[in-house]
Enzyme design. Structure first.
Site, PDB file in Angstrom:
ATOM      1  N   GLU A  55     -29.005  -5.852   3.560  1.00 53.54           N
ATOM      2  CA  GLU A  55     -28.853  -4.612   2.809  1.00 53.54           C
ATOM      3  C   GLU A  55     -27.537  -4.539   2.041  1.00 53.54           C
ATOM      4  OE1 GLU A  55     -30.915  -2.293   2.143  1.00 53.54           O
ATOM      5  OE2 GLU A  55     -32.568  -2.902   3.445  1.00 53.54           O
ATOM      6  N   GLU A 109     -32.568 -18.106  23.032  1.00 53.63           N
ATOM      7  CA  GLU A 109     -31.298 -17.447  23.329  1.00 53.63           C
ATOM      8  C   GLU A 109     -30.541 -18.096  24.484  1.00 53.63           C
ATOM      9  OE1 GLU A 109     -31.960 -13.849  26.337  1.00 53.63           O
ATOM     10  OE2 GLU A 109     -32.911 -13.506  24.398  1.00 53.63           O
TER      11      GLU A 109
END
Length: 297
Positions: A82, A113
């Protein structure tokens, strides 16, 4: 142990969750999210320290790199992408890295992870430097992928920050500046895309927005470096020129085109009488700050 973490405990206010009507569930979610803003207020000094590091990196030509797994990684990516349309930045300036790569943005990648090495390898691919700031994100505060990334970033000399939703988080030990927003048990046990995710999004928004303001990406409260990539944003750009210079729509449109669709340059041209090349130089000399450029003329 995982079950000792606040984010993994059961919420005593929602033990009958599966028996509640929809409105009651929604009310509980809203009430829990309402607590997040107050928790963040208590950590503004820590958030400020990380933000100042990001500003310093940007001024050196460095980058902001978010890195995380699952929801935490996606929050970093969301904030990073953004920045491009909002502040007119190059996509490389703020980046989000997620365990498991691009596939993990949409799908769970099992075990991604759990690798310390992969966190290091993913940052190494970015040619990390000591000018960059790396922020490791993990709701649990213990994700090995993030720890590996922070260890590597520290060895390179990059500035490191961490964002966790548990107290005394493991990742805090590997970051120069840590932020811990202790959001507590979720209404749905262990679902940290809820309250913890809300906290992460809010904090990352604060860091990136305040950092961009700190390098001249706003005029007053207007996002004057917005990229006019569609009709709505073109009109927003022209409206900003009007508001800042108090000119009419036709004048704003004229200077918008003369400035090569650059709001800051158009504003400087109108308010100083400089031509495009002169206004561009003045803006560069003022390090992107429009007010400075106008006042120095």
């Amino acid at each position: 142990m995982l079950h000792d973490l606040q984010t993994e405990k059961r919420n005593l206010l929602t033990m009958d969750l599966d028996q509640l009507p929809t409105l009651s569930v929604l009310r509980l979610m809203q009430e829990e999210d309402e607590k997040v803003s107050l928790l963040i207020r208590e950590k503004l000094n820590e958030i400020e320290r990380v933000t100042e590091c990001v500003i310093h990196s940007f001024k050196q030509g460095g980058r902001l790199i978010y890195i995380g797994a699952g929801t935490s990684g996606r929050m970093g990516i969301l904030d990073a992408v953004e920045c491009v349309p909002t502040f007119g930045t190059d996509p490389s300036m703020v980046q989000g890295v997620i365990a498991g790569g691009e596939e993990a943005i949409r799908f769970a990648v099992e075990g991604a992870e759990d690798s310390l090495e992969q966190g290091e390898e993913d940052l190494a691919k970015l040619n990390l430097s000591d000018k960059d700031t790396v922020i490791g994100i993990a709701a649990s505060g213990r994700t090995p992928y993030v720890i590996g990334a922070l260890q590597y970033a520290s060895r390179i000399g990059a500035t490191t920050g961490s964002l966790a939703c548990n107290e005394d988080a493991e990742i805090s030990k590997y970051a120069k500046h840590s932020i811990e927003i202790v959001t507590g048990p979720e209404i749905l046990t262990g679902s940290t895309r809820l309250k913890a995710g809300t906290a992460q999004k809010m904090v990352l928004n604060m860091i990136s927005t305040a950092a961009m303001i700190g390098i001249g990406k706003s005029f007053s409260n207007l996002m004057v470096d917005v990229q006019p990539t569609n009709e709505k944003l073109v009109e927003r750009a022209k409206t900003m020129i009007q508001e800042i210079t108090d000119c009419d729509y036709e004048t704003a449109t004229k200077y918008y085109e003369m400035s090569h669709q650059h709001v800051k340059v158009a504003v400087i041209m109108i308010l100083t009488g400089l031509n495009y090349a002169e206004a561009k130089i003045k803006l560069d000399q003022s390090e992107g700050f429009v007010q400075r450029a106008i006042q120095s003329n």
